[in-house]
Motif scaffolding. Structure first.
Motif, PDB file in Angstrom:
ATOM      1  N   UNK A  26       6.994   2.711   7.797  1.00  0.00           N
ATOM      2  CA  UNK A  26       8.116   3.116   6.783  1.00  0.00           C
ATOM      3  C   UNK A  26       8.122   4.374   6.180  1.00  0.00           C
ATOM      4  N   UNK A  27       8.995   4.805   5.819  1.00  0.00           N
ATOM      5  CA  UNK A  27       8.784   5.962   4.944  1.00  0.00           C
ATOM      6  C   UNK A  27       8.725   5.490   3.486  1.00  0.00           C
ATOM      7  N   UNK A  28       8.141   6.574   2.654  1.00  0.00           N
ATOM      8  CA  UNK A  28       8.183   6.029   1.210  1.00  0.00           C
ATOM      9  C   UNK A  28       9.485   5.627   0.765  1.00  0.00           C
ATOM     10  N   UNK A  29      10.358   6.278   1.153  1.00  0.00           N
ATOM     11  CA  UNK A  29      12.054   5.833   0.601  1.00  0.00           C
ATOM     12  C   UNK A  29      12.336   4.496   1.077  1.00  0.00           C
ATOM     13  N   UNK A  30      12.028   4.141   2.274  1.00  0.00           N
ATOM     14  CA  UNK A  30      12.300   2.749   2.880  1.00  0.00           C
ATOM     15  C   UNK A  30      11.433   1.772   2.015  1.00  0.00           C
ATOM     16  N   UNK A  31      10.145   1.775   1.766  1.00  0.00           N
ATOM     17  CA  UNK A  31       9.314   1.158   1.104  1.00  0.00           C
ATOM     18  C   UNK A  31       9.972   0.855  -0.423  1.00  0.00           C
ATOM     19  N   UNK A  32      10.324   2.120  -1.023  1.00  0.00           N
ATOM     20  CA  UNK A  32      11.082   1.952  -2.409  1.00  0.00           C
ATOM     21  C   UNK A  32      12.236   1.176  -2.100  1.00  0.00           C
ATOM     22  N   UNK A  33      13.006   1.321  -1.280  1.00  0.00           N
ATOM     23  CA  UNK A  33      14.187   0.559  -1.222  1.00  0.00           C
ATOM     24  C   UNK A  33      14.241  -0.892  -1.022  1.00  0.00           C
ATOM     25  N   UNK A  34      13.053  -1.252  -0.174  1.00  0.00           N
ATOM     26  CA  UNK A  34      12.794  -2.552  -0.129  1.00  0.00           C
ATOM     27  C   UNK A  34      12.222  -3.331  -1.379  1.00  0.00           C
ATOM     28  N   UNK A  35      11.469  -2.544  -2.222  1.00  0.00           N
ATOM     29  CA  UNK A  35      10.938  -2.942  -3.438  1.00  0.00           C
ATOM     30  C   UNK A  35      11.951  -3.044  -4.335  1.00  0.00           C
ATOM     31  N   UNK A  36      12.983  -2.053  -4.421  1.00  0.00           N
ATOM     32  CA  UNK A  36      14.165  -2.277  -5.374  1.00  0.00           C
ATOM     33  C   UNK A  36      15.055  -3.478  -5.111  1.00  0.00           C
ATOM     34  N   UNK A  37      15.253  -3.541  -3.749  1.00  0.00           N
ATOM     35  CA  UNK A  37      16.109  -4.738  -3.143  1.00  0.00           C
ATOM     36  C   UNK A  37      15.393  -5.866  -3.439  1.00  0.00           C
ATOM     37  N   UNK A  38      14.107  -6.001  -3.550  1.00  0.00           N
ATOM     38  CA  UNK A  38      13.401  -7.594  -3.972  1.00  0.00           C
ATOM     39  C   UNK A  38      13.675  -7.546  -5.447  1.00  0.00           C
ATOM     40  N   UNK A  39      13.834  -6.560  -6.256  1.00  0.00           N
ATOM     41  CA  UNK A  39      13.986  -6.856  -7.671  1.00  0.00           C
ATOM     42  C   UNK A  39      15.475  -7.131  -7.877  1.00  0.00           C
ATOM     43  N   UNK A  40      16.339  -6.538  -7.253  1.00  0.00           N
ATOM     44  CA  UNK A  40      17.848  -6.950  -7.323  1.00  0.00           C
ATOM     45  C   UNK A  40      18.096  -8.370  -6.890  1.00  0.00           C
ATOM     46  N   UNK A  41      17.377  -8.687  -5.805  1.00  0.00           N
ATOM     47  CA  UNK A  41      17.653 -10.047  -5.194  1.00  0.00           C
ATOM     48  C   UNK A  41      16.914 -11.072  -5.961  1.00  0.00           C
ATOM     49  N   UNK A  42      15.874 -10.831  -6.941  1.00  0.00           N
ATOM     50  CA  UNK A  42      15.020 -11.736  -7.466  1.00  0.00           C
ATOM     51  C   UNK A  42      13.986 -12.229  -6.646  1.00  0.00           C
ATOM     52  N   UNK A  43      13.567 -11.773  -5.709  1.00  0.00           N
ATOM     53  CA  UNK A  43      12.355 -12.473  -4.922  1.00  0.00           C
ATOM     54  C   UNK A  43      10.907 -11.846  -5.555  1.00  0.00           C
ATOM     55  N   UNK A  44      10.808 -12.776  -6.549  1.00  0.00           N
ATOM     56  CA  UNK A  44       9.498 -12.779  -7.309  1.00  0.00           C
ATOM     57  C   UNK A  44       8.271 -12.449  -6.347  1.00  0.00           C
ATOM     58  N   UNK A  45       8.092 -13.479  -5.705  1.00  0.00           N
ATOM     59  CA  UNK A  45       6.930 -13.202  -4.603  1.00  0.00           C
ATOM     60  C   UNK A  45       6.825 -11.941  -3.952  1.00  0.00           C
ATOM     61  N   UNK A  46       7.812 -11.722  -3.331  1.00  0.00           N
ATOM     62  CA  UNK A  46       7.792 -10.316  -2.433  1.00  0.00           C
ATOM     63  C   UNK A  46       7.582  -9.201  -3.590  1.00  0.00           C
ATOM     64  N   UNK A  47       8.289  -8.823  -4.836  1.00  0.00           N
ATOM     65  CA  UNK A  47       7.879  -8.313  -5.837  1.00  0.00           C
ATOM     66  C   UNK A  47       6.228  -8.140  -6.018  1.00  0.00           C
ATOM     67  N   UNK A  48       5.619  -9.314  -6.421  1.00  0.00           N
ATOM     68  CA  UNK A  48       4.323  -9.356  -6.382  1.00  0.00           C
ATOM     69  C   UNK A  48       3.477  -8.754  -5.660  1.00  0.00           C
ATOM     70  N   UNK A  49       3.859  -8.889  -4.207  1.00  0.00           N
ATOM     71  CA  UNK A  49       3.294  -8.346  -3.092  1.00  0.00           C
ATOM     72  C   UNK A  49       3.383  -6.781  -2.897  1.00  0.00           C
ATOM     73  N   UNK A  50       4.416  -6.423  -3.458  1.00  0.00           N
ATOM     74  CA  UNK A  50       4.674  -4.794  -3.514  1.00  0.00           C
ATOM     75  C   UNK A  50       3.819  -4.328  -4.746  1.00  0.00           C
ATOM     76  N   UNK A  51       3.794  -4.931  -5.768  1.00  0.00           N
ATOM     77  CA  UNK A  51       3.054  -4.672  -6.926  1.00  0.00           C
ATOM     78  C   UNK A  51       1.265  -4.566  -6.755  1.00  0.00           C
TER      79      UNK A  51
END
Length: 190
Positions: A26-51
């Motif tokens: 994935x490009x950096x922009x794609x990874x950032x978009x997935x991370x931001x979407x996890x925050x917008x959607x409230x996916x706490x587990x996925x946010x933790x994995x990104x962090x």
């Protein structure tokens, strides 16, 4: 079948977290978009994995939004908890000067307002037109949040770009009960 494809078929993540199916990165922009979407959607587990993988909890993207601003604005308490526990700055502002607390004051979520204040959110950060979280709470009839902000020391007398303060806004809204609370906070008699 390769080890990689057997992991994907069994639902396990690929060995390289930045690689998609077939090993495409994935490009950096794609990874950032997935991370931001996890925050917008409230996916706490996925946010933790990104962090855990090294994403910054204070990443700012389009319009200056941060994961915390998006998660809190959308009412995702678990996601907000994860972000705050991982160092998200509650005082970062978007390009219009709004903080996560300003968004919560607009939306009226008392639990999230307390969480942000407990995490060090400054109560009186104005946006680009001088409006504070207290002003938003007053303007949109979020009395519970306004009272929480008052308890946290919000300055009732700060003025926005139009020269109005929280007292003026409560009076303009016809909110007599909140107007009385605001007057008490500044020692003005009814």
């Amino acid at each position: 079948m390769t080890e990689e494809s057997s992991r994907v078929q069994s639902g396990q993540a690929p060995a390289n977290p930045a690689a998609g199916e077939g090993g495409q990165a994935f490009t950096r922009e794609q990874v950032e978009a997935l991370f931001i979407n996890a925050a917008r959607e409230g996916d706490a587990d996925l946010l933790a994995r990104f962090l855990d993988a090294g994403m910054s909890p204070n990443l700012q993207v389009e319009k200056g939004y941060t994961p915390l601003i998006l998660a809190s604005y959308n009412g995702h308490k678990d996601a907000v908890r994860v972000l705050l526990s991982r160092g998200a700055d509650a005082n970062l502002q978007d390009e219009k000067g709004a903080t996560a607390l300003a968004g919560i004051a607009f939306k009226g979520d008392a639990v999230l307002a307390r969480m942000l204040l407990d995490a060090g959110a400054e109560v009186d950060i104005p946006n680009a037109v001088g409006r504070t979280p207290l002003m938003f709470a007053v303007m949109f009839g979020r009395d519970d949040v306004a009272r929480i902000l008052l308890q946290a020391g919000a300055n009732v007398l700060l003025r926005d770009g139009e020269g109005l303060n929280a007292l003026d806004l409560a009076q303009r809204q016809g909110n007599a009960t909140l107007l009385q609370d605001l007057k008490k906070a500044v020692g003005v008699s009814a």
